[in-house]
Structure formats: structure tokens, C-alpha cells
Design an enzyme around this catalytic site. Structure first.
Site, mmCIF file in Angstrom:
data_model
loop_
_atom_site.group_PDB
_atom_site.id
_atom_site.type_symbol
_atom_site.label_atom_id
_atom_site.label_comp_id
_atom_site.label_asym_id
_atom_site.label_seq_id
_atom_site.Cartn_x
_atom_site.Cartn_y
_atom_site.Cartn_z
ATOM 1 N N SER C 21 11.789 -37.566 19.928
ATOM 2 C CA SER C 21 10.405 -37.260 21.391
ATOM 3 C C SER C 21 9.075 -36.729 20.752
ATOM 4 O O SER C 21 9.501 -35.366 19.526
ATOM 5 C CB SER C 21 10.690 -36.346 22.469
ATOM 6 O OG SER C 21 9.409 -36.739 23.101
ATOM 7 N N ALA C 70 2.863 -26.798 16.926
ATOM 8 C CA ALA C 70 2.353 -25.801 18.373
ATOM 9 C C ALA C 70 1.663 -27.106 18.811
ATOM 10 O O ALA C 70 0.244 -26.881 19.335
ATOM 11 C CB ALA C 70 1.495 -25.072 17.833
ATOM 12 N N GLY C 72 1.738 -29.206 21.362
ATOM 13 C CA GLY C 72 1.983 -28.390 23.236
ATOM 14 C C GLY C 72 1.673 -29.143 24.239
ATOM 15 O O GLY C 72 0.842 -29.086 25.430
ATOM 16 N N LEU C 73 2.572 -30.637 23.560
ATOM 17 C CA LEU C 73 2.380 -31.445 24.201
ATOM 18 C C LEU C 73 1.528 -31.889 25.198
ATOM 19 O O LEU C 73 0.801 -32.472 26.161
ATOM 20 C CB LEU C 73 3.484 -31.332 26.081
ATOM 21 C CG LEU C 73 4.624 -30.961 25.773
ATOM 22 C CD1 LEU C 73 5.052 -30.783 27.494
ATOM 23 C CD2 LEU C 73 5.754 -31.861 25.468
ATOM 24 N N ASN C 99 10.693 -38.751 27.072
ATOM 25 C CA ASN C 99 11.017 -37.534 27.942
ATOM 26 C C ASN C 99 10.230 -36.967 29.042
ATOM 27 O O ASN C 99 8.554 -36.728 28.431
ATOM 28 C CB ASN C 99 10.835 -36.608 25.890
ATOM 29 C CG ASN C 99 10.808 -35.358 25.773
ATOM 30 O OD1 ASN C 99 9.635 -34.965 26.292
ATOM 31 N ND2 ASN C 99 11.774 -35.032 25.338
ATOM 32 N N CYS C 130 10.849 -27.040 25.317
ATOM 33 C CA CYS C 130 9.671 -26.966 24.480
ATOM 34 C C CYS C 130 8.893 -25.414 24.121
ATOM 35 O O CYS C 130 8.672 -24.851 25.009
ATOM 36 C CB CYS C 130 8.550 -28.351 25.323
ATOM 37 S SG CYS C 130 7.061 -27.723 24.098
ATOM 38 N N ASN C 192 16.350 -28.938 20.497
ATOM 39 C CA ASN C 192 14.824 -29.148 19.950
ATOM 40 C C ASN C 192 14.760 -27.794 18.779
ATOM 41 O O ASN C 192 15.070 -27.302 18.024
ATOM 42 C CB ASN C 192 14.187 -28.349 21.269
ATOM 43 C CG ASN C 192 12.498 -29.292 21.498
ATOM 44 O OD1 ASN C 192 11.532 -28.964 20.747
ATOM 45 N ND2 ASN C 192 12.655 -29.562 22.868
ATOM 46 N N GLY C 217 12.661 -29.912 10.632
ATOM 47 C CA GLY C 217 12.851 -30.251 9.582
ATOM 48 C C GLY C 217 14.669 -29.866 8.568
ATOM 49 O O GLY C 217 15.178 -29.164 9.555
HETATM 50 C C1 LIG Z 1 4.571 -32.207 15.597
HETATM 51 C C2 LIG Z 1 6.494 -32.721 16.362
HETATM 52 C C3 LIG Z 1 6.357 -32.648 18.219
HETATM 53 C C4 LIG Z 1 7.458 -32.295 18.516
HETATM 54 N N1 LIG Z 1 6.964 -33.159 20.317
HETATM 55 C C5 LIG Z 1 8.500 -32.693 20.799
HETATM 56 C C6 LIG Z 1 7.992 -33.489 22.245
HETATM 57 O O1 LIG Z 1 7.278 -34.004 22.864
HETATM 58 N N2 LIG Z 1 8.538 -33.079 22.949
HETATM 59 C C7 LIG Z 1 10.330 -32.832 22.705
HETATM 60 O O2 LIG Z 1 11.513 -32.924 23.366
HETATM 61 N N3 LIG Z 1 10.752 -32.982 21.346
HETATM 62 C C8 LIG Z 1 9.487 -32.748 20.145
HETATM 63 N N4 LIG Z 1 9.464 -32.109 19.279
HETATM 64 C C9 LIG Z 1 10.831 -31.826 18.750
HETATM 65 C C10 LIG Z 1 11.429 -32.859 18.031
HETATM 66 O O3 LIG Z 1 11.819 -33.996 19.555
HETATM 67 C C11 LIG Z 1 12.578 -32.668 17.550
HETATM 68 O O4 LIG Z 1 13.672 -31.817 18.859
HETATM 69 C C12 LIG Z 1 12.515 -31.762 16.277
HETATM 70 O O5 LIG Z 1 11.236 -31.628 15.401
HETATM 71 C C13 LIG Z 1 14.020 -31.549 15.329
HETATM 72 O O6 LIG Z 1 13.922 -32.544 14.913
HETATM 73 P P1 LIG Z 1 13.354 -32.926 13.257
HETATM 74 O O7 LIG Z 1 13.435 -32.128 12.892
HETATM 75 O O8 LIG Z 1 14.207 -34.603 12.968
HETATM 76 O O9 LIG Z 1 12.109 -33.159 13.843
HETATM 77 C C14 LIG Z 1 8.693 -32.021 18.775
HETATM 78 C C15 LIG Z 1 8.876 -32.101 17.222
HETATM 79 C C16 LIG Z 1 7.786 -32.286 16.283
HETATM 80 C C17 LIG Z 1 7.892 -31.907 14.597
#
Ligand SMILES: Cc1cc2nc3c(=O)[nH]c(=O)nc-3n(C[C@H](O)[C@H](O)[C@H](O)COP(=O)(O)O)c2cc1C
Ligand SMILES: Cc1cc2nc3c(=O)[nH]c(=O)nc-3n(C[C@H](O)[C@H](O)[C@H](O)COP(=O)(O)OP(=O)(O)OC[C@H]3O[C@@H](n4cnc5c(N)ncnc54)[C@H](O)[C@@H]3O)c2cc1C
Ligand SMILES: Cc1cc2nc3c(=O)[nH]c(=O)nc-3n(C[C@H](O)[C@H](O)[C@H](O)COP(=O)(O)OP(=O)(O)OC[C@H]3O[C@@H](n4cnc5c(N)ncnc54)[C@H](O)[C@@H]3O)c2cc1C
Ligand SMILES: Cc1cc2nc3c(=O)[nH]c(=O)nc-3n(C[C@H](O)[C@H](O)[C@H](O)COP(=O)(O)O)c2cc1C
Ligand code: FES
Ligand code: FES
Lengths: 284, 303, 303, 284
Positions: C21, C70, C72-73, C99, C130, C192, C217
Site C-alpha cells: 500500500s 512522511a 501522511g495518507l 488499505n 501508519c 509497516n 526499503g
Molecule cells: C511512500 C510510501 C507510502 C506508504 N503508504 C502507505 C499507506 O498508505 N498505507 C500502508 O499501510 N502502508 C504504507 N506504506 C508502507 C508500505 O506499504 C510497506 O509496509 C513498507 O514500505 C515496507 O515495505 P517496503 O520496504 O517494501 O517498502 C508506505 C510506504 C511508502 C514508502
């Protein structure tokens, strides 16, 4: 040739004295060495030559370097490699690098002219043979590097030095013709394409003449070293192996590289990489 | 030239750069690379009451911009430290700090009491955050009552500078920091390693013999900075910051976030010259920014 | 050829690779690079009851092997989703998962009820983790009573597959996972982002407008793997693992540690072809290891 | 020359039609481009030319690429750079890269022959001028790149196109003599070492003739663009700016690059980087 041999013998004796005096306390340094040569030997093996701006301190077979591989996003720690050769006059050290994973791969892609940060010399070397010793060197894979170095500077006559080199296939063997005058070379390949067919421990020299040697030295894959150690131990022969435990620092501070020995967990990078098999818990 | 000295409780450090425990041995091991007297201080390898062999090999896994370790406090015990190590370091002109560990409160007390006798050890770092031991260690650092009990007990028997090393494996690090402050800690150091794991996909096995280990290195820096900043806003005692520091810029970031001093651990594995470079880098930063002392930077993040 | 399909509750996914997400919009945004129908599923950008502008710029900081965000949804609210986005995705042959976010339990319920009406949305991912919003968000994910209340309330109004997304900013992730399971969650997804911070040493300011942000990451992979493994040993419901997955090997590591499926987030910023490569990489891994299906790998770490 | 101009005009008109038809929905791709040239222009600026194996899609001034910089341990995200020129025949795009930090530094150290992973074309381009427009282009630093591209393909006669280039000092200006036939070039330097002394907004063309232009385009450091925008806004002139907000993805999914506009937070990478100043909240 005789002059060279005499010179080597002299240097060897000198080294041994220096070594004893310093009690393996040669100063480790971190320096940027210049890559002056990078030669592909076969599919996976490369010979890299690095040059120092300043004179090299004394370096012995079994010692290694710890190299920073900067040019790759995903490598964090340094990578250790045995020293295969030293040229004090030109201030170069040679490494035999076999591609195993990401770090070794990127290292073999370095181009002459690039600087490489290297910590060296690290680790305790092999015990040098006595002047009348008959020695057997057994190298497998990139483990041939310290064996060749030992053959070169041990100061013995070629007839005292016997070396078995093992590999999967003829094409995995690197060309070491320049060492031909220094030792008796034997080959073993798993597919029989060069020398004896089978592992190094199947070579007749190993199976039938092991006890004719005063000292046995080996470096290579763990199973190979263990097989060698087992036979040597059974016959109570002097045998040293060079371990390749994964390392973080390489100079004795992280305690990550330990081998479980009869004296407890010892750091391979400072108490080794060379161990006498009597100190290890391998033989059973 | 700017003044690099800083104070933690009643100790004056030449500069704010210390070694992190477990990454520089007892100091002597890095003398080939580092002039120990140029350091702010040396926090030595974790010490326990009895000798410990640590965990089995493999104890290390490389991870993206970091590493996991599962050394498990291998050390020869406090007696060996007092007898064989202390005499060799006591005349070196920097501050040597002992990292004190235990499986029980009694063990923490016993080690502390032995160290208390040593004139030239001005401080201990109470490690309540080691993630690599079965008993004690982190268990004390992730529960307020447990932290309270051990800090209180050690404070009673120790009258020199008491630094408590905090665990990042926690919902609210500020609560533990406040408990330590309330129990009389003179300083907190953070962060210890984050509990992590590595898997060998080909062998379908955990890489570490202990399955989990402690994550350190640049990967954890953003988490460490956040925690230092949070703790800085929560307590008045000085903070020693660490976690992924690789150069002077990183160190300045921690100081701006609220650290009075920093420790460097994993960084030395990559670059043994890191201390020299970091100290001189901080000096030139201060000069470039026309600052006269480190104190003008501590916690001085503009919001 | 091996069977890549996996089941989470009553949903059959073609393969175990989903988008995370907030990193792939609502799916459409990545269609230039990715054939959506080749994906196991698409977890869409966090949706709230009312439109949200998110936080101010700067919202992003690069960190070693990772990044802080950051955001922030920021989103246009659930009405906009139902009216303008849902019609465009409902006929695409993959599983689209919403989500769901809220500042209060009532908001979570309100969003869930709207989504419940949509025939082609087989599941929601309840985001109680979040770290970038002032109210709600992570607050629900780091306290067992709060998590219990929100999962219970949402479970009551939602009868399709309920996935709860967990926060890593916690002392014991297994406790929260158990609470979610007890309240009827069909699956948990983790992790998350980790709360982190970046400092601009030259400007002496935080990089992010919000000071702290969420770390994602490769840097977080060791922590994520550890948590997946811990949760796998604590609950029976299937786990969706994520955190730093950059290729098939990483995905396999999560599956071995106990994940039935994985999500990829930050990885797509570096390599938009990551999904294709990961799916085919998993396939060749299975073939090479002579395995017939993913289920032969899930949690199959040899100890 | 006249033939070339006619050809460019034709291509421009064609582009405009294609562009309108596709409504900026050109397909983005990620591909490995071959670095075929890397020329240092002055201390900090490099001209990099990348070649595609496949034909290039249409690319417009203001659009950018997002480049993976693999060869450095500490770079994680891609780095965005404006497209400075396109050669459809040889399938090359040119980038003007200024060393700012670690990523741009390492990128300028790439050697011709290396492959670079590039996502492109990204972003919405500048609005192309009408055939009778008199336009003013104002570029500062690496912001000259999209200005030069616009001058080249706008299809206007040279006398319709006026360009002020700003830099700190003469040595910071890159050599753009090849553009001399396409536009009237003016320089401004902070130290007066080339052209007018001062900022671009101190140039007489800007201070005295601003209202003679139908369209003003600018790209460069924020303070420069803000100063330009302020004057244009006051005079109700058409003015577009190209923003350089930091980006994670570059293709509209992370929502990290937002600019606070009159229409809320908009992604610079997809709704921009080019914005009409009337949409921004800059002018006050
Ligand atoms: C730019 C960005 C926006 C994100 N927005 C959301 C979100 O709206 N809702 C959510 O549950 N997680 C959000 N996440 C978290 C990711 O879904 C994920 O849980 C987290 O980045 C770890 O996975 P990754 O290392 O593959 O990115 C966001 C992550 C990033 C980098
Ligand atoms: C003292 C010493 C001397 C060495 N001398 C040489 C030499 O002269 N020539 C040479 O080519 N190599 C030598 N090695 C091995 C060399 O260090 C590794 O091949 C190298 O670090 C692998 O790095 P990588 O990034 O390519 O592999 P990675 O991508 O890190 O690893 C690839 C795979 O190999 C495994 N692996 C990595 N390192 C080791 C290791 N040390 N032991 C066992 N498995 C490992 C990993 O777990 C992984 O499965 C030596 C190692 C030591 C400790
Ligand atoms: C749409 C777009 C087009 C661009 N076109 C060009 C171009 O044609 N030529 C060119 O040379 N550069 C261009 N840039 C800027 C270029 O992307 C940055 O210079 C580059 O990303 C810096 O990376 P670095 O690793 O060298 O710097 P870093 O080490 O990441 O940063 C060094 C310092 O610069 C700051 N910084 C980094 N990126 C930016 C940014 N985008 N805006 C403001 N401050 C920043 C950092 O905060 C840090 O303080 C463009 C940027 C965008 C968004
Ligand atoms: C190999 C290794 C061993 C460690 N041993 C200890 C220890 O004995 N006691 C302790 O308090 N911390 C120990 N740590 C944690 C470090 O002191 C430090 O808190 C952590 O590594 C974060 O800093 P860094 O990223 O600079 O390494 C150890 C870390 C590593 C990498
Ligand atoms: S590798 Fe660090 S002690 Fe051996
Ligand atoms: S950079 Fe990701 S949306 Fe613009």
C-alpha cells in the site's frame, strides 16, 4: 636459478627471524592500493595485482587482506582474500579472486588504475618448514593461493616440496606454470579431465605416501580440508589448515569469525586463519 | 580552533567521539590504526562476572547497509579484566569505560563492584540491551520495572558516572529513559542493536546459529536518530548517541538531535581510520559554521 | 512448472506477490511497467473517510539502503474511491485490496462499510500502523487494547477477508498479532514502516517537515524477517510479509520465515520491473529446488 | 540552415498534434541505455549522452529521466535529470549533470560503454509557444538544460527567442555556442565576469522589456524562479517554471514530491515538473 634459490633461502631465514622477534605483531594498516593488473585466469578466477605507494612490511603465506568493495550498492562489509604473492621491490601483492557472490564478482570487475582500500597484513601465517623438511601442500579452489605463496618462499629445494591441486574440472585449474621450478605439481579433478580423477585425497601421493611428509599444509573448501586433516590426524602428522570463516572486521575486534577450538572460541582472523589441526575440534 | 570537549556528568571528554562496546575490543586491539589518546573515550567489550564463550559460529550476517551479530558477550570475565587488561590500559590518557553485563541483578552488582575498585575507570555503561543472550540482557531493557530494579541496584553500589545503555526494541524508549533518569543514571547511551534475522534462501536455513541477532550499521541510523531526539525531549541527563555513524556528518546529525557525545561501532569494520576522520571532520564543521564549541550544537536542531 | 498460487483465508492468489500500500497508487499508475493481471494482488494507497492533503513537503529522505516517507495518507477519500477509481479497476483480473485508515474507530468502520458494498474488493487491509498521521494510525497498532477495539469493531461490519497491518514500532509484535487473531482477523500483514528521522547537518534542520517519518526499503529487511518469523510462531492465521523486498531471493526468505504471501513497496521506486522479475525468480527457484508449490516453502526454515 | 529551421517547425507542429492526441500519456519505460559520451563542460557540469537500443518515443522540453546510480555503495534511490536534447535518428538523449552531492558525482564518473538504467520520459513538458509568440527563456545552473531544449525545438525564428543564462561566474557557464543560431543569448553572472553583473532578474531585458514577451519560461534554483515568477505574476504574464522537488519514484506513485498548489498537493513528477505560476502559491 641457483642464485635465486639461495636468495630465497636467505630471505626466508631472515623472515623467520623477523617473524620470531615481532611475534606476529606486524603492524596492520589500512591503505589505498593501486590496482595495476587484473587478469582473468579462467571462468571464475582472476589474478589481481595491487601496488602500494609505500614499502611493504613483511608478509607471510597464510596471511590475508581485507578489501573494501566500494563500487556496488549492496556490499557493506569488506571481503577477505589470501595473499598469493608479494613483490617487495615493486611493492605489489597478488590476490587470486574466485567469483563466489556479489562482492567477489564486483571486485573482479575493477579496472587497473582504480584505488582499492585494503587492510593488511592480517592473520597468523603458516609455520615455515625446517630446512630438511619434506612438505606436502594441498590446495583446492582459491585455496591454491596461499599454497603457491608458501611453495615460493619456503626456501626448500624443489624436490622437498610437493603440491596437489584439486578442482572440479581441468578448466577450473588456473595456470601455475611459473611455479613448476619450485615444486612437484600434481593435479586432481573430480571429472578426471586433468591429473588424477577424484578429490585431492584420492591422489596416490596422498593415499600412499602421506607419512613420507614432515609437514602437511592445506587450504580450500571445508570438506577437503577436513578430509585431509582426518588422515593427517590419524597418522599424527604435522598439519596446518587455513580456515575461511566469514568475517566482519578481519582484525580481531568483532569476535564474529570464531572457530570452536580446544581452547574455546578463537578468532580466525587473529588466532588464525592458519590452525594446527591438533587445536581444532574437527577430528573424530 | 573550536573546542571539541564535552562533559558527561563529571567527566570531561577531549572530544565527543567514543568507541562503541564490542567493536573495538579493549582498545589495545585497534592501536595499529588508532591513537587511543586522540579519542574522547573507549567503551570496552561487554564484561560479565564469569567467562563466557558466546554463541556458536556463524555469528554474523551481512545485511543491506548493515550487519547482524550474535556474538553473545564472549569475554573472559571481570576477574580477567581486572588482572590482565586493566594494568595495560590504566596509563593511557583517555577515558576507558567498562560495559557491564549480567544475567541477574546480582551479577550486574558483582561486576560493578569489581569495577568500582579500579581508580582509572571513571564510568560504567550498564548494558541492559544485549539482544544476543538467553538470560538477562535485553530483558532488562524492554520493561520499565526490570530497568528500574537493575539501575536502582547498581546505582546503590556505584558512585562514579553511571551510563545506562538502552534497547531500541521497544515501543517507547522515552519511558525507559525516564525510569533510568529517575533511578539516578547520570547518562543514557543509545541505541544498542535492533533484533533482526537473516535467512539463507538456498540452504533454507537461518544464517545465524542463534536465528536472530542484533542489527547495526548505517541501516539503523534513521531509527537511532529518532530515538536520540525523542529521549532528548524527555530527559535532562546527557545522551550518548550511536547507531550507524560512518563519518563526521553522521556524528553531527546525532549531536544536533540531542546527543552530547557519540559512539562508533560497526563503522570501524569498514574503515579503521574512521575515528581520526570523524574527529577532524567535526572540527572542520565547527570552524566552517563558525562555532566555538560542541555545546553550541547539542540538541540545536531548528524546528 | 511449479504452482505459484497461495491462499489467504478464502482468497486464492495467482502468486504470492502483491503490491504494498502507498507505493503503487491504485494500480493504474504502474500499468506502463506492470501487467496488473500478472500480480497476485494489488494493495491500494491508504484510504480514509474524508479527503486528506497529507503532510507538507519535504516528505521524503533517502537513507542508507532505504528511505523515510512522511506522506501522511494523502488521498481523496473513500467516496472518490468508490465513484472514480473502483469502476476503472473492477474488471481487471487480479485481487484489489483496499488499505483502510482512520483517526477514530468510527472512521475505520465508516470506510469499511463503504468498501464492503463493493463486489470486486475481496479484502481490506486494516492499517493500524501508519506512523505519519497525528491521530489514529500507529496509535492503534502499538497498544493491545486499542488494536483489540478497532479489529473487533471492524470485524463486526465486515464479512470478507480482513487483513490487519501491523506496526514494527513495538516491543512485542507477537502480542498484537495474537490480539488480532483472537478478534477474528483472517490474516496479518507486516511490517509497516519503522519510525525514523533524518537530519540535514548543513542546514541544522530535520529533513522532513514532520521531523519523523516511516523507514522502508532493504535497510529494514532483517527486522521484518525477524518479526514475520516471530509472528509465524505465535499465530495460526496466514501472514503477508514485507519490508525491503528487492528480488525473488528476498521474497523466498520471507516465505521461509513464515509468510504465505509478500508485498513489495519501496522496491518499485528503484526498479519498476521488480514484480515481473520477482515472480519469475520465485518460479525458477521452485523449479531449481524441485518443489511443486509455494506451500512447500511457507515457514519451512530448517532449524 | 533554413531547411533545418523548416524541418524543426514541421516536427514541432507534429509533436504538438501527437502531444494533444496522447494528452501527455506517453508510455514510460525502464530501460538500460548505453552511455556513449561523457564530456566535462566545466568544473561541476558534465554532458552525458545515452543511447537507446529501440527507437525513442516523443520527448518534450521539461520532461525528465530517472536514473539508477548503481556504482556507489551509499545511493539508494534514482536521481532525476531533465532531458537537454534528443536525437531521434541516433536514438540518443543528452543530460546536463551538475555535481551537487554523492549521486550526481558518481554519475559523472561513469565511463562510455557502461549501461545505465533509466526510466523515461517522465513529467509534463512546457507548453509550446504559438507560431507568432515572442518568448523569454531564463535558465540558471543546470536549469539551462530544458531551456536549451525548448529553444531548439520550439520552432520559432531566432529573433522570437530570447534566452538569459545565469551563473555565479563566467567559469560556471557551459559552452552553448551551438545554440547561437537558434536564439538571442544573454548572460548574467553574480560577479560580472560574463554578461551583466547580478542575477538574471537584474538583466535589462528582464527589468525593462519583460512585458514585450508573450511567454516566459524558467528553470533553475528556487530563489531565481521565484524572483522571475513574482515579476511575471505582477504583470499578469504567461509564465511556466520547472520545479526540482526531491523525488522517490518519479512516476507518480509515492506522493513524496508534492508541491503545495492552489489545487492542493500535486505531484511534481506527474502534474509537473512544469507548472504555470498561476497554479502555484508562490506569488505574494
Ligand atoms: C511512500 C510510501 C507510502 C506508504 N503508504 C502507505 C499507506 O498508505 N498505507 C500502508 O499501510 N502502508 C504504507 N506504506 C508502507 C508500505 O506499504 C510497506 O509496509 C513498507 O514500505 C515496507 O515495505 P517496503 O520496504 O517494501 O517498502 C508506505 C510506504 C511508502 C514508502
Ligand atoms: C582468511 C580468508 C582468506 C580467503 N582467501 C580467499 C582467496 O584467496 N581467494 C578467494 O577467492 N576467496 C578467498 N576467501 C573467501 C572470500 O572471502 C569469499 O569468497 C568472499 O568474501 C565472498 O564474498 P561475495 O560477496 O562474493 O559472496 P557473498 O555474496 O557474500 O556470498 C555468496 C555465498 O557464499 C557464502 N560465503 C561468503 N563468504 C564465505 C566464506 N568466507 N566462507 C564460506 N561461505 C561464504 C555466503 O554465505 C553466500 O551463500 C577467503 C576468506 C577468508 C576468511
Ligand atoms: C525534475 C527534475 C529535473 C532535474 N534536472 C536536473 C538536470 O537537468 N541537471 C542536474 O544537474 N540536476 C537536475 N535535477 C537535480 C538533480 O536531481 C539533483 O541534483 C540530484 O538528484 C542530486 O543528487 P545527489 O546524490 O548528487 O545529491 P544528494 O547527495 O542527494 O544531495 C546533496 C544535497 O542536495 C540536496 N538536494 C538533492 N536533490 C535535490 C533537489 N532535487 N532539490 C533540492 N535539493 C536537493 C540534498 O538535500 C543535499 O543537501 C533535477 C531534479 C528534478 C526533480
Ligand atoms: C559485533 C558487535 C558486538 C557488540 N557487542 C556489544 C557489547 O558487548 N555490549 C554492548 O553494549 N553493545 C555491543 N554492541 C552494540 C554496539 O556497541 C552499538 O550499540 C551498535 O552496534 C550500534 O552502533 P553502530 O551502528 O555504530 O555499530 C555490539 C555491536 C556489534 C556490531
Ligand atoms: S572478523 Fe572480527 S574478530 Fe575476526
Ligand atoms: S516522486 Fe513519487 S510521486 Fe512524484
Amino acid at each position: 636459478m641457483q642464485q635465486v634459490a639461495a636468495f630465497i633461502l636467505l630471505r626466508n631465514i631472515l623472515h623467520r627471524i623477523i617473524f620470531a622477534l615481532k611475534s606476529v605483531n606486524m603492524r596492520k594498516t589500512v591503505s589505498d592500493l593501486l590496482l595495476i593488473d587484473n587478469k582473468q585466469l579462467n571462468k571464475d578466477n582472476f589474478l589481481l595485482k595491487l601496488q602500494s605507494k609505500t614499502p611493504l612490511s613483511d608478509i607471510f603465506p597464510g596471511q590475508f587482506v581485507n578489501v573494501e568493495i566500494k563500487k556496488a550498492t549492496e556490499i557493506f562489509l569488506r571481503r577477505p582474500f589470501s595473499i598469493m604473492d608479494v613483490d617487495y621491490e615493486n611493492r605489489t601483492i597478488s590476490l587470486l579472486v574466485k567469483i563466489l557472490g556479489r562482492g567477489s564478482k564486483v571486485f573482479t570487475e575493477y579496472i587497473p588504475g582504480e584505488l582499492v582500500s585494503v587492510i593488511f597484513p592480517l592473520g597468523k601465517p603458516f609455520t615455515l618448514p625446517l630446512p630438511n623438511d619434506r612438505i606436502l601442500l594441498i590446495g583446492g579452489g582459491s585455496g591454491v593461493a596461499p599454497m603457491l605463496f608458501l611453495a615460493k618462499i619456503c626456501g626448500l629445494k624443489p624436490e622437498q616440496v610437493h603440491m596437489i591441486l584439486g578442482a572440479r574440472s581441468a578448466t577450473d585449474h588456473v595456470d601455475i606454470s611459473e611455479y613448476e621450478g619450485l615444486a612437484n605439481l600434481y593435479y586432481a579433478t573430480e571429472d578426471g579431465s586433468k591429473g588424477e580423477k577424484g578429490f585431492v585425497t584420492h591422489h596416490p601421493l596422498f593415499t600412499h605416501q602421506l607419512e613420507s611428509f614432515d609437514k602437511i599444509y592445506t587450504c580450500g573448501p571445508d570438506p577437503m580440508m577436513k578430509a585431509v586433516a582426518k588422515e593427517a590426524y590419524k597418522r599424527k602428522l604435522f598439519c596446518e589448515v587455513s580456515l575461511e570463516n566469514t568475517m566482519a572486521c578481519g582484525f580481531g575486534v568483532c569476535l564474529c569469525c570464531v572457530e570452536d577450538t580446544k581452547h574455546g572460541n578463537l578468532c580466525v582472523c587473529t588466532e588464525g586463519p592458519v590452525f594446527n589441526i591438533n587445536d581444532l575440534k574437527w577430528q573424530i | 580552533m573550536a573546542d571539541l570537549s564535552i562533559k558527561i556528568h563529571d567527566i570531561l571528554f577531549k572530544n565527543p567521539v567514543l568507541t562503541a562496546s564490542g567493536t573495538c575490543g579493549f582498545g589495545k586491539e585497534i592501536q595499529d590504526f588508532v591513537n587511543l589518546e586522540s579519542l574522547g573515550g573507549v567503551v570496552m567489550k561487554g564484561t560479565t562476572l564469569n567467562p563466557r564463550e558466546g554463541n556458536s559460529y556463524p555469528r554474523m550476517a551481512e545485511t543491506p547497509s548493515g550487519m547482524l551479530n550474535a556474538v553473545g558477550l564472549q569475554n573472559k570475565g571481570v576477574d580477567n579484566f581486572v588482572r590482565n587488561i586493566y594494568p595495560g590500559i590504566k596509563d593511557i590518557d583517555t577515558h576507558f569505560i567498562v560495559n557491564v553485563n549480567g544475567s541477574t541483578i546480582e551479577e550486574y552488582i558483582a561486576v560493578t563492584e569489581r569495577i568500582n575498585e579500579l581508580e582509572k575507570i571513571p564510568a560504567i555503561e550498564l548494558n541492559i540491551s544485549c539482544p544476543n543472550v538467553k538470560e538477562g540482557g535485553m530483558a532488562f531493557g524492554v520493561s520499565c520495572p526490570a530497568a528500574e530494579a537493575v539501575v536502582k541496584a547498581v546505582r546503590k553500589v556505584y558512585n562514579k558516572t553511571l551510563i545506562v545503555k538502552l534497547s531500541p526494541n521497544i515501543t517507547s524508549i522515552t519511558e525507559i529513559a525516564k525510569v533510568c533518569e529517575a533511578q539516578g543514571a547520570d547518562s543514557v547511551s543509545l541505541i544498542n542493536t535492533l533484533l533482526g534475522m537473516a535467512v539463507d534462501a538456498e540452504k533454507r536455513k537461518p544464517v545465524l546459529s542463534t536465528v536472530t541477532g542484533g542489527l547495526s550499521g548505517p541501516a539503523v541510523k534513521p531509527i537511532a536518530l529518532r530515538m536520540v531526539w525523542q529521549v532528548h525531549n524527555a530527559v535532562k541527563i546527557p545522551i550518548i548517541g550511536m547507531g550507524g555513524i560512518m563519518n563526521a556528518t553522521d556524528a553531527i546529525e546525532f549531536i544536533l538531535a540531542g546527543a552530547s557525545a557519540v559512539q562508533i561501532g560497526t563503522g570501524i569494520f569498514k574503515d579503521p581510520d574512521i575515528f581520526e576522520k570523524t574527529i577532524s571532520g567535526i572540527e572542520s564543521y565547527l570552524d566552517r559554521h563558525k562555532l566555538h564549541s560542541i555545546s553550541e550544537l547539542i540538541g540545536k536542531l531548528q524546528m
